[in-house]
Design an enzyme around this catalytic site. Structure first.
Site, short mmCIF file in Angstrom:
data_model
loop_
_atom_site.label_atom_id
_atom_site.label_comp_id
_atom_site.label_asym_id
_atom_site.label_seq_id
_atom_site.Cartn_x
_atom_site.Cartn_y
_atom_site.Cartn_z
N ALA A 10 -5.18 41.59 92.53
CA ALA A 10 -4.01 41.41 92.45
C ALA A 10 -3.83 40.24 93.78
O ALA A 10 -2.65 40.43 93.97
CB ALA A 10 -3.41 42.81 92.60
N THR A 11 -5.03 40.08 94.51
CA THR A 11 -4.93 39.56 96.08
C THR A 11 -4.34 38.17 95.48
O THR A 11 -4.13 37.23 96.49
CB THR A 11 -6.32 39.55 96.38
OG1 THR A 11 -7.19 39.04 96.13
CG2 THR A 11 -6.25 40.91 96.94
N GLY A 13 -3.18 35.04 92.51
CA GLY A 13 -2.89 34.95 91.12
C GLY A 13 -2.35 34.75 89.67
O GLY A 13 -1.48 35.75 90.60
N PHE A 14 -2.83 35.23 89.21
CA PHE A 14 -2.39 36.00 87.62
C PHE A 14 -2.02 37.66 88.60
O PHE A 14 -1.23 38.20 88.15
CB PHE A 14 -2.96 35.87 86.51
CG PHE A 14 -3.06 34.64 85.55
CD1 PHE A 14 -2.60 33.82 86.52
CD2 PHE A 14 -4.09 34.29 85.00
CE1 PHE A 14 -3.08 32.19 85.73
CE2 PHE A 14 -5.29 33.56 84.43
CZ PHE A 14 -4.15 32.68 84.93
N ASN A 87 -7.95 41.55 84.72
CA ASN A 87 -7.79 40.58 85.52
C ASN A 87 -8.91 40.06 85.73
O ASN A 87 -9.24 39.00 86.20
CB ASN A 87 -6.38 40.31 85.81
CG ASN A 87 -6.31 39.02 87.16
OD1 ASN A 87 -6.15 38.23 85.98
ND2 ASN A 87 -6.05 39.06 88.19
N SER A 140 -9.67 34.08 77.71
CA SER A 140 -9.85 32.63 78.68
C SER A 140 -9.93 32.07 76.92
O SER A 140 -10.77 32.26 76.74
CB SER A 140 -10.77 32.49 79.82
OG SER A 140 -10.52 30.56 80.33
N TYR A 153 -19.56 30.95 82.96
CA TYR A 153 -18.65 31.38 83.03
C TYR A 153 -17.50 31.61 81.28
O TYR A 153 -17.48 32.50 81.25
CB TYR A 153 -17.59 30.42 83.42
CG TYR A 153 -15.95 30.27 83.74
CD1 TYR A 153 -15.64 31.52 83.99
CD2 TYR A 153 -15.40 29.63 83.16
CE1 TYR A 153 -14.12 32.47 84.30
CE2 TYR A 153 -13.72 30.68 82.90
CZ TYR A 153 -13.43 31.69 83.76
OH TYR A 153 -11.78 32.18 83.53
N LYS A 157 -16.36 35.13 79.88
CA LYS A 157 -14.88 35.09 78.55
C LYS A 157 -15.63 35.38 77.28
O LYS A 157 -14.37 36.08 75.94
CB LYS A 157 -14.35 34.13 78.80
CG LYS A 157 -14.09 34.02 80.17
CD LYS A 157 -13.37 35.41 80.75
CE LYS A 157 -12.31 35.30 82.45
NZ LYS A 157 -12.19 36.18 82.95
N GLY A 184 -5.40 28.72 79.66
CA GLY A 184 -5.76 27.51 79.47
C GLY A 184 -5.43 27.54 81.27
O GLY A 184 -5.67 28.73 81.63
P1 NDP Z 1 -7.43 33.48 91.55
O1 NDP Z 1 -9.07 33.11 91.99
O2 NDP Z 1 -6.19 33.49 91.87
O3 NDP Z 1 -7.65 35.31 91.52
C1 NDP Z 1 -8.81 35.93 90.55
C2 NDP Z 1 -9.05 37.12 91.62
O4 NDP Z 1 -9.96 37.89 91.37
C3 NDP Z 1 -8.53 38.04 92.87
O5 NDP Z 1 -7.50 38.68 92.94
C4 NDP Z 1 -9.88 38.25 93.10
O6 NDP Z 1 -9.29 39.18 94.71
C5 NDP Z 1 -10.37 39.28 92.02
N1 NDP Z 1 -11.64 39.27 92.34
C6 NDP Z 1 -12.70 38.27 91.71
N2 NDP Z 1 -14.19 39.11 92.21
C7 NDP Z 1 -13.29 40.00 91.76
C8 NDP Z 1 -14.53 40.89 92.72
N3 NDP Z 1 -15.60 40.84 92.38
N4 NDP Z 1 -13.93 42.37 92.37
C9 NDP Z 1 -12.54 42.38 92.76
N5 NDP Z 1 -11.03 41.90 92.59
C10 NDP Z 1 -11.75 40.11 92.29
O7 NDP Z 1 -7.82 33.36 89.51
P2 NDP Z 1 -6.93 33.32 88.83
O8 NDP Z 1 -5.62 34.62 88.89
O9 NDP Z 1 -6.89 32.51 87.54
O10 NDP Z 1 -7.56 34.31 87.52
C11 NDP Z 1 -8.25 35.91 87.28
C12 NDP Z 1 -7.98 35.65 85.76
O11 NDP Z 1 -7.85 34.99 85.29
C13 NDP Z 1 -9.90 35.84 85.91
O12 NDP Z 1 -10.72 36.26 85.29
C14 NDP Z 1 -9.77 33.81 85.48
O13 NDP Z 1 -11.35 34.28 84.70
C15 NDP Z 1 -8.45 34.46 84.58
N6 NDP Z 1 -8.41 33.11 84.05
C16 NDP Z 1 -8.49 32.11 84.93
C17 NDP Z 1 -8.01 30.51 84.41
C18 NDP Z 1 -7.26 29.91 85.80
O14 NDP Z 1 -6.87 28.40 84.90
N7 NDP Z 1 -6.54 30.01 86.54
C19 NDP Z 1 -7.36 30.14 82.88
C20 NDP Z 1 -7.63 31.47 81.88
C21 NDP Z 1 -8.46 32.91 82.48
P3 NDP Z 1 -10.59 39.57 95.64
O15 NDP Z 1 -11.16 37.96 96.09
O16 NDP Z 1 -9.87 39.95 96.80
O17 NDP Z 1 -11.32 39.83 95.48
C1 8X3 Z 2 -9.87 29.22 83.10
C2 8X3 Z 2 -9.64 28.17 82.37
O1 8X3 Z 2 -10.97 25.63 81.59
O2 8X3 Z 2 -11.39 26.42 83.43
O3 8X3 Z 2 -10.50 30.24 82.80
O4 8X3 Z 2 -12.30 27.49 81.82
S1 8X3 Z 2 -11.76 26.76 82.14
#
Ligand code: NDP
Ligand code: 8X3
Length: 255
Positions: A10-11, A13-14, A87, A140, A153, A157, A184
């Protein structure tokens, strides 16, 4: 007590946007992540802006003892989690398989697959006891079709998809819904993390495109968990920006 939702990652992105939409709608939210300072900032922001309670839990989803300790020692009033949003996750690198970095592979598998499993195993018992609950796994489009350089990766997924389908069958008898949401390309910190801080490379991913935002994904997540009748379940949902037809076809406009 209002409904309780636990959001991993939750820190940023999504996860951050998902925490906000639940808080805005009056749910109490457990926010988790590794970056403690960001968790504290988000907690203050949400508590100052919405009439809801926020609990910040600082752990790394790869550390199974930390995951179980944090969830098993939740204060009594926070134990009955209604919604779990798995997430937390990341991509690292985009090298072809023969050039891949093994540490990066392990981090992705440990976070995206094993971390999701640990959190689910820690939370599922309370949902089973209560005979209700909803688990949302953020997959994803990379879990639907692999693309060059996506190897591990994409594999992680694809694993989320298989695990989601399996857990739905295990939990159906307890009234628990299980949903996979597969976005996406979305502009968050995802590409900056993937390219290890290289902003130019990260920005290039979204060049000529109006990508999904974290808020778009949060809206859909909120809808599948809170916008439908109790008997209706979304099992799997794929979403992208209009300019992305699949992992290979992206219609970019010159700026
Ligand atoms: P961000 O990098 O903005 O956010 C990722 C979040 O995951 C951060 O809050 C981070 O928190 C947390 N995180 C990563 N590693 C750990 C860990 N070891 N322990 C706890 N928390 C962790 O990316 P998104 O919001 O885009 O990604 C969120 C999810 O969505 C992921 O699963 C990603 O694969 C998926 N996704 C993203 C897409 C995109 O294009 N952006 C598309 C499809 C899926 P912290 O570093 O503080 O631990
Ligand atoms: C993140 C979307 O297309 O970069 O899961 O893999 S992509």
């Amino acid at each position: 007590m209002n409904k309780i939702v636990l959001v991993t990652g939750a820190t940023s992105g999504f996860g951050e946007a998902i925490a906000e939409i639940y808080a805005k709608n009056g749910l109490n939210v457990i926010i988790t992540g590794r970056r403690k300072e960001r968790l504290e900032l988000l907690k203050s922001h949400l508590e100052n802006n919405y009439q809801t309670k926020i609990l910040a839990l600082n752990f790394d989803v790869r550390d199974k003892n930390a995951v179980f300790n944090a969830i098993n020692s939740l204060p009594e009033e926070w134990k009955n989690i209604d919604i779990l949003i798995n997430n937390a996750g990341l991509a690292l690198g985009s090298s072809p398989i023969q050039e891949g970095n093994i540490d990066d592979w392990e981090t992705m598998i440990d976070t995206n697959v094993k971390g999701l499993l640990y959190v689910t195993k820690a939370v599922a018992p309370v949902m089973i006891k209560n005979n209700k609950g909803h688990i949302v796994n953020i997959g994803s489009t990379a879990g639907k079709e692999a693309y060059p350089g996506g190897n591990v990766y994409c594999g992680s997924k694809h694993a989320v998809q298989g695990i989601t389908d399996g857990m739905r069958q295990d939990l159906v008898q307890y009234g628990i819904k299980v949903t996979q949401i597969c976005p996406g390309m979305a502009e968050t910190e995802f590409s900056l993390v993937r390219f290890k801080g290289d902003k130019e490379k990260a920005d290039n991913v979204y060049k000529g495109v109006t990508p999904l935002t974290a808020e778009d994904v949060a809206q859909v997540t909120f809808f599948v968990t809170s916008g439908l009748a109790q008997h209706v379940e979304i099992r799997d949902l794929v979403m992208s920006c209009q300019q992305q037809a699949n992992s290979f076809v992206v219609h970019r406009k010159s700026e």
